[in-house]
Motif scaffolding. Sequence first.
Motif, PDB file in Angstrom:
ATOM      1  N   HIS A 252       4.947   0.971   4.727  1.00  0.00           N
ATOM      2  CA  HIS A 252       6.058   0.206   5.308  1.00  0.00           C
ATOM      3  C   HIS A 252       5.876  -1.295   5.138  1.00  0.00           C
ATOM      4  O   HIS A 252       6.736  -2.074   5.549  1.00  0.00           O
ATOM      5  CB  HIS A 252       6.212   0.553   6.789  1.00  0.00           C
TER       6      HIS A 252
ATOM      7  N   PRO B 220      -4.955   3.378   3.505  1.00  0.00           N
ATOM      8  CA  PRO B 220      -3.531   3.207   3.201  1.00  0.00           C
ATOM      9  C   PRO B 220      -3.112   3.951   1.936  1.00  0.00           C
ATOM     10  O   PRO B 220      -2.502   3.373   1.043  1.00  0.00           O
ATOM     11  CB  PRO B 220      -3.406   1.684   3.037  1.00  0.00           C
TER      12      PRO B 220
ATOM     13  N   ALA C 170       0.270  -3.081  10.594  1.00  0.00           N
ATOM     14  CA  ALA C 170       0.335  -2.752   9.160  1.00  0.00           C
ATOM     15  C   ALA C 170      -0.047  -1.306   8.853  1.00  0.00           C
ATOM     16  O   ALA C 170       0.087  -0.864   7.715  1.00  0.00           O
ATOM     17  CB  ALA C 170      -0.538  -3.709   8.352  1.00  0.00           C
TER      18      ALA C 170
ATOM     19  N   TRP D 276       0.854  -1.183   0.000  1.00  0.00           N
ATOM     20  CA  TRP D 276       0.000   0.000   0.000  1.00  0.00           C
ATOM     21  C   TRP D 276       0.890   1.233   0.000  1.00  0.00           C
ATOM     22  O   TRP D 276       2.101   1.114  -0.158  1.00  0.00           O
ATOM     23  CB  TRP D 276      -0.889   0.028   1.255  1.00  0.00           C
ATOM     24  N   SER D 277       0.289   2.402   0.261  1.00  0.00           N
ATOM     25  CA  SER D 277       1.128   3.592   0.353  1.00  0.00           C
ATOM     26  C   SER D 277       0.758   4.397   1.591  1.00  0.00           C
ATOM     27  O   SER D 277       0.011   3.925   2.443  1.00  0.00           O
ATOM     28  CB  SER D 277       1.033   4.409  -0.941  1.00  0.00           C
ATOM     29  N   GLY D 278       1.303   5.607   1.690  1.00  0.00           N
ATOM     30  CA  GLY D 278       1.003   6.470   2.820  1.00  0.00           C
ATOM     31  C   GLY D 278       1.282   5.777   4.138  1.00  0.00           C
ATOM     32  O   GLY D 278       2.345   5.187   4.326  1.00  0.00           O
ATOM     33  N   PRO D 279       0.312   5.807   5.059  1.00  0.00           N
ATOM     34  CA  PRO D 279       0.530   5.265   6.408  1.00  0.00           C
ATOM     35  C   PRO D 279       0.633   3.742   6.459  1.00  0.00           C
ATOM     36  O   PRO D 279       0.760   3.180   7.544  1.00  0.00           O
ATOM     37  CB  PRO D 279      -0.701   5.747   7.195  1.00  0.00           C
ATOM     38  N   ALA D 280       0.610   3.077   5.306  1.00  0.00           N
ATOM     39  CA  ALA D 280       0.833   1.630   5.271  1.00  0.00           C
ATOM     40  C   ALA D 280       1.959   1.281   4.300  1.00  0.00           C
ATOM     41  O   ALA D 280       2.144   0.119   3.965  1.00  0.00           O
ATOM     42  CB  ALA D 280      -0.445   0.897   4.899  1.00  0.00           C
TER      43      ALA D 280
END
Lengths: 164, 164
Positions: free
Chosen positions: A76, B30, B143, A70-74
């Motif tokens: 990682h 996300p 996550a 995913w992107s942004g706050p996920a």
Amino acid sequence: MLKIRPATDADHDAIWEIFHEVVAAGDTYPFDPQMSREDALAYWFRSDTQTYVAEQDRHVFGTYILRPNWSGPAGHVANAAFMVAANARGREIGRAMGEHCLAEARRLGFRAMQFNFVVSTNQSAVRLWQKLGMKIVGTLPGAFRHPEKGYVDVYVMFRSLLDD
Amino acid sequence: MLKIRPATDADHDAIWEIFHEVVAAGDTYPFDPQMSREDALAYWFRSDTQTYVAEQDRHVFGTYILRPNWSGPAGHVANAAFMVAANARGREIGRAMGEHCLAEARRLGFRAMQFNFVVSTNQSAVRLWQKLGMKIVGTLPGAFRHPEKGYVDVYVMFRSLLDD
């Protein structure tokens, strides 16, 4: 000696050959078995994706991709997908790519790895990923229609990349 | 009276306003909180996607999407995502869209519904989906990086569309 390296445009033919063989079999991936070469390569070389090949004696026997799930706050959490040519299975190419992939994901700063779609009947893959520390964290009931076995479960697998 | 209907180009402004508000908050989706209008609308109106809005007195207060979560031998599993304007929460708009969505998914022939990413701290959403028959079938540890709570778990939720 197996070598794993970033894929280049020169690998497109070899990757497509493996991709088509794997997807046409219809027993492991949630893709249209008739998926075109163009769509397949667009997916495998997406702009957010690292693409690798495993070669031996200048012949490509496997390929894998690594990308953010995913992107942004996920952002990682990484995702990866692996394919091995049918005539090269049982030679630990999947395992070598899996280990390479986890190391690459760590190097790129990902904190965890998630596989979104591991078909439960693909037992050799499930066992391999478990050996590499991936755990089944979810089961999707009947989410895959296997060509012989009908509707079968699918696993979501996950591991932290921080704890070893 | 709340009306839920397919979205049109004329809804782009209203959808972007809600989308941006939800994603910029950074506590449920996300996606990059800075995601552009162009990228957001491309995602929300993807060619494989049905897009709906919930309106009352000609004002759009919510929007949702419905699409196949995968294709080929897993194309029978749907996916959906929901957004409600902050100033319209607590008015059952999410619930109305959820019920509409499950009915639409059945009508389109999907056998199951999967939500890939429900942030565990989003308790009102988790409770709402449970009321609509969605079950937590997986937990992705840490996550999601919540802006106040740090790394929190994410749920995968799933339900059959055949059994009632």
